[in-house]
Design a protein around this motif. Structure first.
Motif, short mmCIF file in Angstrom:
data_model
loop_
_atom_site.label_atom_id
_atom_site.label_comp_id
_atom_site.label_asym_id
_atom_site.label_seq_id
_atom_site.Cartn_x
_atom_site.Cartn_y
_atom_site.Cartn_z
N THR A 41 -9.81 -3.63 5.97
CA THR A 41 -9.58 -3.24 4.59
C THR A 41 -8.58 -2.09 4.60
O THR A 41 -8.79 -1.09 5.29
CB THR A 41 -10.88 -2.80 3.90
OG1 THR A 41 -11.80 -3.91 3.94
CG2 THR A 41 -10.63 -2.40 2.45
N THR A 48 -6.30 0.54 2.18
CA THR A 48 -6.00 1.16 0.88
C THR A 48 -4.83 2.11 1.11
O THR A 48 -4.34 2.24 2.24
CB THR A 48 -7.20 1.93 0.32
OG1 THR A 48 -7.43 3.10 1.11
CG2 THR A 48 -8.45 1.08 0.26
N GLN A 49 -4.41 2.79 0.07
CA GLN A 49 -3.32 3.75 0.24
C GLN A 49 -3.72 4.94 1.11
O GLN A 49 -2.87 5.56 1.72
CB GLN A 49 -2.84 4.27 -1.11
CG GLN A 49 -2.08 3.23 -1.89
CD GLN A 49 -1.60 3.78 -3.22
OE1 GLN A 49 -1.98 4.86 -3.64
NE2 GLN A 49 -0.74 3.03 -3.88
N VAL A 84 0.82 -1.21 0.00
CA VAL A 84 0.00 0.00 0.00
C VAL A 84 0.85 1.26 0.00
O VAL A 84 0.32 2.36 0.12
CB VAL A 84 -1.01 0.03 1.18
CG1 VAL A 84 -1.99 -1.10 1.06
CG2 VAL A 84 -0.31 0.03 2.51
N GLU A 141 -4.75 -1.82 -5.05
CA GLU A 141 -5.81 -0.88 -4.71
C GLU A 141 -6.34 -1.09 -3.30
O GLU A 141 -6.62 -0.15 -2.58
CB GLU A 141 -6.95 -1.02 -5.71
CG GLU A 141 -8.06 -0.03 -5.51
CD GLU A 141 -9.12 -0.18 -6.58
OE1 GLU A 141 -10.30 -0.21 -6.19
OE2 GLU A 141 -8.79 -0.29 -7.76
N ARG A 142 -6.45 -2.39 -2.91
CA ARG A 142 -7.08 -2.69 -1.62
C ARG A 142 -6.63 -4.06 -1.16
O ARG A 142 -6.48 -4.98 -1.94
CB ARG A 142 -8.58 -2.67 -1.83
CG ARG A 142 -9.42 -3.17 -0.75
CD ARG A 142 -10.88 -3.20 -1.16
NE ARG A 142 -11.15 -2.11 -2.09
CZ ARG A 142 -12.15 -1.26 -2.00
NH1 ARG A 142 -13.02 -1.38 -1.06
NH2 ARG A 142 -12.31 -0.29 -2.86
#
Length: 94
Positions: A82, A84-85, A61, A70-71
């Motif tokens: 979850t 993400t960045q 990430v 992406e995830r």
């Protein structure tokens, strides 16, 4: 050495969402969010590396133009995580 999960004393909240700060790792942010929901300190939780490689999570990430996804979603204790960045979402597993 694997630690047993802390005795559950979860807060009334079942979801935590955090913006992933540039000065922090996703690992730290995940563990502190789960600790808050469990009403304990991060040191009282079992190691995150029991369920996911912390270095790989951080690298995947990273926003420095390297290998990114992406995830990423995984389960830690009784939470679906979850990453993400930009954000980390921790919610009670269904």
């Amino acid at each position: 050495m694997t630690r047993d999960p802390p005795e559950r004393n979860p807060s009334s909240a079942t979801t935590a969402q955090r913006v992933l700060p540039h000065h922090s790792t996703p690992v730290y942010t995940v563990v502190t969010a789960v600790a808050e929901l469990e009403d304990c300190t991060p040191d009282e939780l079992p190691p995150l590396f029991d369920v996911i490689d912390p270095d790989a999570l951080t690298e995947l990430v990273a926003s420095d133009g390297g290998l990114t996804v992406e995830r990423i979603t995984f389960r830690y204790l009784e939470y679906d995580i979850t990453v993400t960045q930009q954000r980390i979402l921790v919610r009670a597993a269904q």
